[in-house]
Each structure stands twice: as C-alpha cells, then as structure tokens.
Design a protein around this motif. Structure first.
Motif, PDB file in Angstrom:
ATOM      1  N   MET A   1     -27.351 -14.634 -25.116  1.00 37.39           N
ATOM      2  CA  MET A   1     -26.824 -13.386 -25.621  1.00 37.39           C
ATOM      3  C   MET A   1     -27.407 -12.223 -24.830  1.00 37.39           C
ATOM      4  N   ILE A   2     -28.632 -11.821 -25.099  1.00 42.50           N
ATOM      5  CA  ILE A   2     -29.272 -10.742 -24.336  1.00 42.50           C
ATOM      6  C   ILE A   2     -30.075 -11.387 -23.215  1.00 42.50           C
ATOM      7  N   ASN A   3     -29.881 -10.918 -21.982  1.00 49.94           N
ATOM      8  CA  ASN A   3     -30.550 -11.561 -20.857  1.00 49.94           C
ATOM      9  C   ASN A   3     -31.517 -10.660 -20.108  1.00 49.94           C
ATOM     10  N   GLY A   4     -31.767  -9.464 -20.608  1.00 51.74           N
ATOM     11  CA  GLY A   4     -32.710  -8.581 -19.940  1.00 51.74           C
ATOM     12  C   GLY A   4     -32.742  -7.210 -20.567  1.00 51.74           C
ATOM     13  N   GLY A   5     -33.556  -6.359 -20.009  1.00 51.88           N
ATOM     14  CA  GLY A   5     -33.660  -4.978 -20.447  1.00 51.88           C
ATOM     15  C   GLY A   5     -33.586  -4.068 -19.238  1.00 51.88           C
ATOM     16  N   HIS A   6     -33.213  -2.828 -19.457  1.00 53.98           N
ATOM     17  CA  HIS A   6     -33.081  -1.866 -18.365  1.00 53.98           C
ATOM     18  C   HIS A   6     -33.804  -0.590 -18.789  1.00 53.98           C
ATOM     19  N   VAL A   7     -34.887  -0.268 -18.117  1.00 57.25           N
ATOM     20  CA  VAL A   7     -35.674   0.927 -18.414  1.00 57.25           C
ATOM     21  C   VAL A   7     -35.182   2.050 -17.512  1.00 57.25           C
ATOM     22  N   ILE A   8     -35.011   3.241 -18.053  1.00 49.34           N
ATOM     23  CA  ILE A   8     -34.605   4.406 -17.271  1.00 49.34           C
ATOM     24  C   ILE A   8     -35.724   5.435 -17.318  1.00 49.34           C
ATOM     25  N   LEU A   9     -36.145   5.889 -16.145  1.00 46.79           N
ATOM     26  CA  LEU A   9     -37.108   6.978 -16.048  1.00 46.79           C
ATOM     27  C   LEU A   9     -36.352   8.204 -15.551  1.00 46.79           C
ATOM     28  N   TYR A  10     -36.336   9.257 -16.325  1.00 48.09           N
ATOM     29  CA  TYR A  10     -35.696  10.500 -15.894  1.00 48.09           C
ATOM     30  C   TYR A  10     -36.709  11.292 -15.076  1.00 48.09           C
ATOM     31  N   SER A  11     -36.250  11.890 -13.985  1.00 45.14           N
ATOM     32  CA  SER A  11     -37.157  12.524 -13.038  1.00 45.14           C
ATOM     33  C   SER A  11     -36.577  13.827 -12.509  1.00 45.14           C
ATOM     34  N   ARG A  12     -37.460  14.782 -12.221  1.00 38.35           N
ATOM     35  CA  ARG A  12     -37.039  16.023 -11.560  1.00 38.35           C
ATOM     36  C   ARG A  12     -36.802  15.797 -10.071  1.00 38.35           C
ATOM     37  N   ASP A  13     -37.335  14.674  -9.541  1.00 39.37           N
ATOM     38  CA  ASP A  13     -37.130  14.323  -8.137  1.00 39.37           C
ATOM     39  C   ASP A  13     -36.969  12.802  -8.057  1.00 39.37           C
ATOM     40  N   ALA A  14     -35.777  12.330  -8.428  1.00 43.09           N
ATOM     41  CA  ALA A  14     -35.521  10.896  -8.499  1.00 43.09           C
ATOM     42  C   ALA A  14     -35.728  10.209  -7.154  1.00 43.09           C
TER      43      ALA A  14
ATOM     44  N   TYR B   1     -42.123  -2.478  -5.247  1.00 48.64           N
ATOM     45  CA  TYR B   1     -41.246  -3.204  -6.160  1.00 48.64           C
ATOM     46  C   TYR B   1     -39.973  -3.664  -5.443  1.00 48.64           C
ATOM     47  N   PRO B   2     -39.603  -4.932  -5.585  1.00 49.13           N
ATOM     48  CA  PRO B   2     -38.324  -5.387  -5.044  1.00 49.13           C
ATOM     49  C   PRO B   2     -37.193  -4.611  -5.725  1.00 49.13           C
ATOM     50  N   HIS B   3     -36.078  -4.441  -4.999  1.00 42.74           N
ATOM     51  CA  HIS B   3     -35.000  -3.623  -5.542  1.00 42.74           C
ATOM     52  C   HIS B   3     -33.655  -4.024  -4.963  1.00 42.74           C
ATOM     53  N   VAL B   4     -32.618  -3.558  -5.613  1.00 50.63           N
ATOM     54  CA  VAL B   4     -31.261  -3.649  -5.106  1.00 50.63           C
ATOM     55  C   VAL B   4     -30.735  -2.228  -4.993  1.00 50.63           C
ATOM     56  N   ASP B   5     -29.780  -2.046  -4.090  1.00 52.06           N
ATOM     57  CA  ASP B   5     -29.111  -0.754  -3.963  1.00 52.06           C
ATOM     58  C   ASP B   5     -27.783  -0.880  -4.693  1.00 52.06           C
ATOM     59  N   ALA B   6     -27.648  -0.138  -5.784  1.00 50.60           N
ATOM     60  CA  ALA B   6     -26.425  -0.195  -6.587  1.00 50.60           C
ATOM     61  C   ALA B   6     -25.308   0.630  -5.964  1.00 50.60           C
ATOM     62  N   GLY B   7     -25.587   1.243  -4.822  1.00 55.91           N
ATOM     63  CA  GLY B   7     -24.600   2.047  -4.109  1.00 55.91           C
ATOM     64  C   GLY B   7     -25.115   3.447  -3.877  1.00 55.91           C
ATOM     65  N   GLY B   8     -24.960   3.937  -2.670  1.00 58.17           N
ATOM     66  CA  GLY B   8     -25.345   5.303  -2.351  1.00 58.17           C
ATOM     67  C   GLY B   8     -26.834   5.579  -2.444  1.00 58.17           C
ATOM     68  N   GLY B   9     -27.667   4.556  -2.242  1.00 57.79           N
ATOM     69  CA  GLY B   9     -29.105   4.764  -2.324  1.00 57.79           C
ATOM     70  C   GLY B   9     -29.661   4.755  -3.742  1.00 57.79           C
ATOM     71  N   TRP B  10     -28.821   4.393  -4.709  1.00 57.05           N
ATOM     72  CA  TRP B  10     -29.252   4.327  -6.104  1.00 57.05           C
ATOM     73  C   TRP B  10     -29.991   3.007  -6.294  1.00 57.05           C
ATOM     74  N   LEU B  11     -31.319   3.046  -6.174  1.00 57.07           N
ATOM     75  CA  LEU B  11     -32.125   1.830  -6.237  1.00 57.07           C
ATOM     76  C   LEU B  11     -32.414   1.434  -7.678  1.00 57.07           C
ATOM     77  N   ILE B  12     -32.294   0.138  -7.936  1.00 52.76           N
ATOM     78  CA  ILE B  12     -32.670  -0.433  -9.225  1.00 52.76           C
ATOM     79  C   ILE B  12     -33.752  -1.459  -8.929  1.00 52.76           C
ATOM     80  N   PHE B  13     -34.895  -1.310  -9.583  1.00 48.33           N
ATOM     81  CA  PHE B  13     -36.076  -2.101  -9.278  1.00 48.33           C
ATOM     82  C   PHE B  13     -36.263  -3.269 -10.223  1.00 48.33           C
ATOM     83  N   LYS B  14     -36.754  -4.355  -9.663  1.00 42.56           N
ATOM     84  CA  LYS B  14     -37.181  -5.482 -10.478  1.00 42.56           C
ATOM     85  C   LYS B  14     -38.509  -5.087 -11.115  1.00 42.56           C
ATOM     86  N   ALA B  15     -38.554  -5.098 -12.410  1.00 41.36           N
ATOM     87  CA  ALA B  15     -39.777  -4.734 -13.123  1.00 41.36           C
ATOM     88  C   ALA B  15     -40.645  -5.979 -13.332  1.00 41.36           C
ATOM     89  N   PRO B  16     -41.941  -5.767 -13.491  1.00 41.47           N
ATOM     90  CA  PRO B  16     -42.800  -6.900 -13.813  1.00 41.47           C
ATOM     91  C   PRO B  16     -42.431  -7.428 -15.198  1.00 41.47           C
TER      92      PRO B  16
END
Length: 118
Positions: free
Chosen positions: A1-14, A27-42
């Motif tokens: 059913m649920i296979n993970g969680g997604h944490v969002i950090l809001y930033s003044r300089d993302a 941190y390992p990461h994927v580019d979701a497009g346009g430099g929008w990096l999503i990181f593998k969290a511990p």
C-alpha cells in the motif's frame, strides 16, 4: 500500500540547498526535470509528539557519533547552530542550510525504529 515517504524542505535558496545536499552531504539523487533534484534520504522513522501550540513538522538527521559527524562535516564547511547539547534522549545540534533553514542533527540514546523489519 504505502511504499515510502517524501519530505519537503522549503527554502529561500532552493538551488543552494540542493547543492548542499548533493555536494556536501553527498546524497544520491535523481533529476525530476529541469535541475529539480530529489534526494534519497537515509533510513527514517516517524515520531508523534504532543503540543499545546500550533501543530508543526521537523526534520532531524541521525548519526551514530555526533562528535565525529560534526568534525567531518565541519571539515566540509558545514556551519552548526551551536555546540552539541545533551537532551537525555540524545546529543543534539543543528545544521545551518545555505538557504537560511536548519536541520536538527542528533545521536540518539533511545531505541531506534528505522532498522525494524517492515
């Protein structure tokens, strides 16, 4: 059913914070497009604490040896919010992010849940 969680950090300089997670923390990461990096969290765990104030969320990084982790990160230019303090449940400090935010960093002295089987 649920296979993970997604944490969002809001930033003044993302971009600066993404660079910090990529280059400083490594941190390992994927580019979701346009430099929008999503990181593998511990591995993580979730705790629910009572409050009389406004409900909020916080994100803490955990380590096995806070003094050693602070020394290694300090060599990489990481700025801390202050010296480590003993909270009883663990040793605690914080990491300042380039975008103006901060993350908690602690060495737990309580049983940890992130190693439990599913």
């Amino acid at each position: 059913m649920i296979n993970g969680g997604h944490v969002i950090l809001y930033s003044r300089d993302a971009e600066a914070d993404r660079t910090f997670f990529r280059d400083v923390l490594g941190y390992p990461h994927v580019d979701a497009g346009g430099g929008w990096l999503i990181f593998k969290a511990p591995p993580g765990e979730l705790a629910v604490h009572p409050t009389d104030g406004t409900p909020a969320q916080e994100f803490y990084l955990m380590c096995d040896d806070l003094a050693a982790t602070m020394a290694e990160l300090g060599e990489r230019g990481v700025e801390f919010t202050g010296p480590a303090t003993d909270q009883g449940w663990g040793l605690l400090t914080g990491i300042r992010l380039p975008g103006g935010g901060q993350l908690g960093l602690y060495e737990p002295r309580h049983p940890i849940a992130h190693a439990l089987p599913h």
